[in-house]
Scaffold this motif. Structure first.
Motif, mmCIF file in Angstrom:
data_model
loop_
_atom_site.group_PDB
_atom_site.id
_atom_site.type_symbol
_atom_site.label_atom_id
_atom_site.label_comp_id
_atom_site.label_asym_id
_atom_site.label_seq_id
_atom_site.Cartn_x
_atom_site.Cartn_y
_atom_site.Cartn_z
ATOM 1 N N SER A 80 3.465 -28.327 4.911
ATOM 2 C CA SER A 80 3.432 -29.775 4.755
ATOM 3 C C SER A 80 3.770 -30.456 6.087
ATOM 4 C CB SER A 80 4.416 -30.204 3.671
ATOM 5 O OG SER A 80 5.645 -29.527 3.832
ATOM 6 N N LEU A 105 16.885 -23.135 -4.572
ATOM 7 C CA LEU A 105 17.723 -23.875 -3.636
ATOM 8 C C LEU A 105 18.358 -25.060 -4.350
ATOM 9 C CD1 LEU A 105 15.145 -24.054 -0.699
ATOM 10 C CD2 LEU A 105 17.162 -22.585 -0.766
ATOM 11 N N ARG A 162 19.392 -11.948 -2.974
ATOM 12 C CA ARG A 162 18.173 -12.647 -2.550
ATOM 13 C C ARG A 162 18.131 -14.066 -3.134
ATOM 14 N NH1 ARG A 162 13.920 -9.494 -0.702
ATOM 15 N NH2 ARG A 162 12.796 -11.461 -0.555
ATOM 16 N N PRO A 212 21.546 -21.884 -0.974
ATOM 17 C CA PRO A 212 20.780 -20.905 -1.741
ATOM 18 C C PRO A 212 21.354 -20.704 -3.138
ATOM 19 C CG PRO A 212 22.266 -19.792 -0.243
ATOM 20 C CD PRO A 212 22.466 -21.266 -0.010
ATOM 21 N N LEU A 223 9.831 -19.762 -4.610
ATOM 22 C CA LEU A 223 10.650 -18.704 -4.000
ATOM 23 C C LEU A 223 10.587 -17.425 -4.824
ATOM 24 C CD1 LEU A 223 13.463 -21.114 -3.012
ATOM 25 C CD2 LEU A 223 12.474 -19.489 -1.414
ATOM 26 N N HIS A 278 10.812 -23.963 -1.192
ATOM 27 C CA HIS A 278 11.330 -24.627 0.000
ATOM 28 C C HIS A 278 10.504 -25.893 0.247
ATOM 29 C CE1 HIS A 278 12.155 -25.467 4.226
ATOM 30 N NE2 HIS A 278 13.312 -24.857 4.010
ATOM 31 N N PRO A 279 11.128 -26.996 0.682
ATOM 32 C CA PRO A 279 10.381 -28.248 0.872
ATOM 33 C C PRO A 279 9.161 -28.117 1.788
ATOM 34 C CG PRO A 279 12.738 -28.582 1.301
ATOM 35 C CD PRO A 279 12.572 -27.151 0.931
ATOM 36 N N LEU A 280 9.156 -27.142 2.710
ATOM 37 C CA LEU A 280 7.989 -26.978 3.595
ATOM 38 C C LEU A 280 6.919 -26.083 2.976
ATOM 39 C CD1 LEU A 280 9.487 -26.444 7.183
ATOM 40 C CD2 LEU A 280 8.225 -28.423 6.355
ATOM 41 N N HIS A 281 7.244 -25.426 1.859
ATOM 42 C CA HIS A 281 6.338 -24.407 1.329
ATOM 43 C C HIS A 281 5.709 -24.822 0.004
ATOM 44 C CE1 HIS A 281 8.661 -21.183 3.792
ATOM 45 N NE2 HIS A 281 7.884 -21.942 4.532
ATOM 46 N N LEU A 339 10.558 -34.073 7.201
ATOM 47 C CA LEU A 339 10.457 -34.427 5.786
ATOM 48 C C LEU A 339 11.483 -35.485 5.415
ATOM 49 C CD1 LEU A 339 9.956 -30.918 4.139
ATOM 50 C CD2 LEU A 339 8.265 -32.488 5.062
#
Lengths: 329, 137
Positions: free
Chosen positions: A109, B94, B90, B103, B79, B72-75, A175
């Protein structure tokens, strides 16, 4: 102690920059994305200005020779510690012998182009003229005044296991404080001294065009490609002081934005200046991408600087709280 | 299991492409096998299988107030997915607290059996976030 495993290029040690020496001809240097550098440092309980490794060419790998807390911020580059994936903008702890790999920046993003490897206590290099940033032109600062090479070893200020609580991360500022216009990264700029000397059509197109970041863009400056910008009449200027963010227009009519390693003087007409608070947005914009310029005012520029200062203060507060809690657990 | 239900279960079983069905309960076990259209049934009313304990799921809860994120906010990708095997420690999800991301870790190795809260939902302390089928009890 970390060892650079990659046959790397253009990777340097940077802090926030070297200020107060432009009058001696010493440029600012410093991280192209100061928020990523400061954010990574705050995750580790470091001073915002601690030195880190700025990675611009991927893939990249380092080996930890002693246990050490670290954080990776900036571009999302599929970091992994040995085979364990690490989330973007995240802190971790490496055991002796472990290898940290950074892959190619991802098209998520938000797409960045530079990653920061911060170490607990900061990268321990000498402070020269008040900064640990590499000054490539002057060949001083950073690690031996040069870009890092395969086999170079860097010490952390606070190595060791369990020295700093790790294992948490940050929402990337791209963001948290997005600035996008028509799907492109937007950069706020102030009209500069020679703005009125450009033709009305050139001034209009400066604001409306999508400016492409050409491959001739680096830490010294970004050469942009777009419509030609013309002066009403040719002007001759004596060389004068310039700072990172100044947008010059040489004879070809294609603008150049001065970046962190810019020389401190120049003589081309200046159409505008990127506000300090948005230099990180441009510093992360990848080659080949397009950006837009938004006209800003002095008051807006200061307000934007306040906004980033508030973000950093909040990060500092939350990371300190979390660090304290994790430390007690 | 009452004997009179075996016929009904066998009829349902015949309508599927399942080759083997085992049912175990406190009263015994039933094994149905389907091979080339014919069904054989074994009913064992011996109590030997009563020791089979029901699977106990670990419930992973929120250690703090925050906004639960399943990715994840960028993905784009989550997860973890239901059915995925996770090692202890692991990251399953989040919790976003302002600018901070904490985590939600697997307390022990297991298979993700359920994601109980939708992405980007405000949760309170102790909110049930994941079910995990432990691999080692």
């Amino acid at each position: 102690m970390i060892e650079i495993l990659s046959d790397t290029a253009l990777t340097t040690v940077q802090d926030l920059g070297r200020f107060g020496f432009l009058n001696w001809g010493v440029g600012a240097s410093g991280a192209m994305d100061p928020l990523a550098l400061a954010g990574g440092n705050l995750l580790l309980g470091n001073d915002e200005n601690a030195a880190a490794v700025e990675v611009q060419v991927f893939p990249f790998a380092v080996r930890f020779h002693v246990p050490c807390g670290f954080a990776v911020t900036g571009a999302d580059c599929a970091a992994r510690l040995d085979d364990q994936p690490l989330l973007p903008w995240w802190s971790g702890e490496a055991a002796a012998g472990q290898v940290l790999h950074l892959g190619l920046p991802a098209n998520g993003s938000w797409r960045g182009s530079r990653a920061y490897l911060c170490l607990a206590g900061g990268v321990d290099v000498p402070c020269v003229l008040g900064s640990r940033s590499t000054q490539l032109r002057g060949a001083f600062g950073g690690h031996e005044g040069r870009a890092l090479r395969q086999g170079d070893r860097l010490r952390a200020g606070l190595p060791g296991a369990g020295v700093r609580p790790t294992g948490f991360g940050l929402v990337p500022p791209a963001l948290a404080m997005p600035l996008v216009s028509e799907g492109m990264v937007a950069i706020r700029v102030l009209p500069a001294a020679e703005y009125d000397r450009f033709t009305p059509a050139s001034r209009d197109v400066f604001w409306s065009a999508a400016w492409k970041i050409t491959p001739q863009s680096d830490r010294y400056g970004y050469r942009l490609a777009g419509p030609r910008l013309d002066l009403v009449a040719p002007i001759e200027l004596r060389s004068h002081g310039i700072v990172p963010g100044v947008i010059q227009v040489p004879h070809g009519g294609q603008p150049i934005v001065q970046m962190r390693d810019a020389q401190p003087s120049g003589g081309y007409p200046k159409i505008a200046t990127v506000i300090e608070a948005d230099l990180w947005r441009l510093g992360q914009a990848p080659i080949g991408s397009r950006v837009r310029f938004l006209e800003s005012t002095w008051e807006e520029a200061l307000a934007a600087l306040d906004e980033t200062a508030r973000w950093l203060a909040k990060v500092h507060e939350l990371a300190t709280l979390q660090g304290g809690r994790a430390g007690r657990a | 299991m009452p004997l009179q239900h075996v016929g009904q279960i066998s009829a349902w079983f015949a309508g599927t492409d399942i080759a083997l069905l085992e049912l175990r309960g406190p009263g015994g076990s039933l094994t149905l096998r389907q091979h080339h259209g014919s069904i054989t049934a074994d009913l064992d009313e011996n109590a030997s299988c009563t020791a089979m304990p029901p699977a106990v799921l670990d419930v992973v809860t929120a250690a703090s107030v925050g906004v639960f994120l399943h990715r994840h906010p960028l993905h784009e990708a989550p997860l973890v997915r239901v059915g995925e095997r996770m090692q202890a420690g692991r990251t399953l999800g989040l919790l976003r607290i302002g600018a901070l991301l904490l985590p939600v870790a697997a307390p022990r190795s297991g298979i993700v059996a359920g994601v109980l809260v939708a992405h980007d939902t405000m949760v309170g302390f102790g909110a049930r976030l994941f079910e995990l089928l432990p691999l080692q009890p």
